[in-house]
Design a protein around this motif. Structure first.
Motif, PDB file in Angstrom:
ATOM      1  N   SER A   1       0.829  -1.214   0.000  1.00  0.00           N
ATOM      2  CA  SER A   1       0.000   0.000   0.000  1.00  0.00           C
ATOM      3  C   SER A   1       0.862   1.262   0.000  1.00  0.00           C
ATOM      4  O   SER A   1       0.573   2.221  -0.721  1.00  0.00           O
ATOM      5  CB  SER A   1      -0.922   0.008   1.222  1.00  0.00           C
ATOM      6  N   LEU A   2       1.929   1.242   0.810  1.00  0.00           N
ATOM      7  CA  LEU A   2       2.827   2.393   0.862  1.00  0.00           C
ATOM      8  C   LEU A   2       3.550   2.590  -0.473  1.00  0.00           C
ATOM      9  O   LEU A   2       3.775   3.722  -0.901  1.00  0.00           O
ATOM     10  CB  LEU A   2       3.842   2.213   1.996  1.00  0.00           C
ATOM     11  N   ALA A   3       3.906   1.469  -1.114  1.00  0.00           N
ATOM     12  CA  ALA A   3       4.583   1.548  -2.417  1.00  0.00           C
ATOM     13  C   ALA A   3       3.654   2.155  -3.468  1.00  0.00           C
ATOM     14  O   ALA A   3       4.072   2.994  -4.276  1.00  0.00           O
ATOM     15  CB  ALA A   3       5.044   0.162  -2.849  1.00  0.00           C
ATOM     16  N   ILE A   4       2.386   1.734  -3.448  1.00  0.00           N
ATOM     17  CA  ILE A   4       1.395   2.294  -4.388  1.00  0.00           C
ATOM     18  C   ILE A   4       1.184   3.781  -4.113  1.00  0.00           C
ATOM     19  O   ILE A   4       1.131   4.596  -5.034  1.00  0.00           O
ATOM     20  CB  ILE A   4       0.062   1.531  -4.280  1.00  0.00           C
ATOM     21  N   GLN A   5       1.064   4.121  -2.830  1.00  0.00           N
ATOM     22  CA  GLN A   5       0.857   5.519  -2.448  1.00  0.00           C
ATOM     23  C   GLN A   5       2.029   6.384  -2.904  1.00  0.00           C
ATOM     24  O   GLN A   5       1.838   7.504  -3.410  1.00  0.00           O
ATOM     25  CB  GLN A   5       0.706   5.623  -0.926  1.00  0.00           C
ATOM     26  N   LYS A   6       3.236   5.861  -2.762  1.00  0.00           N
ATOM     27  CA  LYS A   6       4.433   6.584  -3.178  1.00  0.00           C
ATOM     28  C   LYS A   6       4.417   6.832  -4.681  1.00  0.00           C
ATOM     29  O   LYS A   6       4.739   7.936  -5.151  1.00  0.00           O
ATOM     30  CB  LYS A   6       5.678   5.797  -2.771  1.00  0.00           C
ATOM     31  N   ARG A   7       4.021   5.820  -5.453  1.00  0.00           N
ATOM     32  CA  ARG A   7       3.978   5.970  -6.909  1.00  0.00           C
ATOM     33  C   ARG A   7       2.904   6.972  -7.332  1.00  0.00           C
ATOM     34  O   ARG A   7       3.103   7.763  -8.266  1.00  0.00           O
ATOM     35  CB  ARG A   7       3.731   4.608  -7.576  1.00  0.00           C
TER      36      ARG A   7
END
Length: 265
Positions: free
Chosen positions: A12-18
């Motif tokens: 989720s954090l990786a998606i949010q970062k992107r």
């Protein structure tokens, strides 16, 4: 061995970062891609005001009244005030400018506000560092007394800018006319942010009232970090932190309340 929760959180954090990264790039290209002066103006505006005040100060021979470095005084007040003002003003149009992107299931209303606010804070931060570095190099101003305290003040005011942006954007979404009203109102609030005065220089009766204004504490902190014990400041970092948390909580609640009704067009 990683738990399912840890894996899900990491994804989720990786998606949010992107998502935030993509929105930032889109904002930069849209705002500055066709007009290089736009990005340069982040540096030119505070520098022009600083030079104007310096010339007026010298012309009026006001340096006879005070030995305080007027360049450093303006540099430690005005750019910070412009950060929260510009961030809140830009947050107003965050949704309308990115509404078509809401077709993507990973893009949320909150993401559009975060990206715009983050860009303003980042731009103001880069401008502040660059201008201060140049003026120190040419010896117009001295090296700061306590850089860590200045960074803490800047961080607290960045949180203030973000929370304020959430609230202003939410109100402007419900009442379209408020967007135009806030532009004028924020300009009126600019002198009350402490950018052009020390609280200690005000009458004692007025000090207890102006200290209710959160932005005052950020400016006083920043100047305390720069000038050190050579000036008298009256900041309360804990009060500013409390105001930041209240603004963030209220702002996030307001955005969550109206974002479900926002549809891509």
């Amino acid at each position: 061995m990683k738990t399912l929760y840890e894996t899900s959180l990491k994804e989720s954090l990786a998606i949010q970062k992107r998502v935030i990264g993509a929105l930032l790039m889109r904002e930069i290209i849209t705002r500055y891609g066709r007009n290089n002066l736009g990005f340069l103006w982040l540096f030119v505006e505070p520098l022009m005001l600083t030079l104007l005040i310096v010339f007026l100060w010298k012309f009026l021979r006001a340096d006879r009244i005070s030995s305080l470095n007027i360049v450093a005084f303006i540099l430690t007040g005005y750019p910070m005030a412009m950060m929260w003002r510009n961030a809140s003003n830009r947050a107003i149009g965050a949704i309308s400018a990115n509404v078509s992107l809401l077709y993507h299931r990973n893009v949320r209303v909150l993401d559009t506000i975060i990206s715009r606010t983050l860009l303003e804070v980042a731009g103001a931060t880069i401008a502040q560092i660059a201008i201060m570095a140049v003026l120190i190099a040419i010896r117009w101003v001295d090296v700061p007394n306590d850089i860590f305290y200045m960074l803490l003040a800047w961080l607290l005011m960045a949180l203030f800018a973000f929370g304020l942006g959430l609230i202003i954007c939410s109100i402007a979404f419900k009442f379209d006319a408020f967007g135009k009203i806030w532009s004028t109102l924020s300009f009126i609030l600019l002198p009350l942010s402490g950018a052009f005065f020390f609280v200690s220089s005000l009458p004692i009766q007025a000090q207890k009232y102006v200290l209710w204004i959160p932005m005052i504490h950020g400016t006083e902190m920043f100047r305390h970090g720069y000038f050190g014990s050579s000036v008298i400041t009256m900041e309360n970092p804990w009060y500013l932190l409390l105001c930041d948390l209240v603004l963030l909580f209220v702002g996030l609640a307001m955005v969550a309340g109206f974002s479900k009704g926002v549809e891509a067009r």
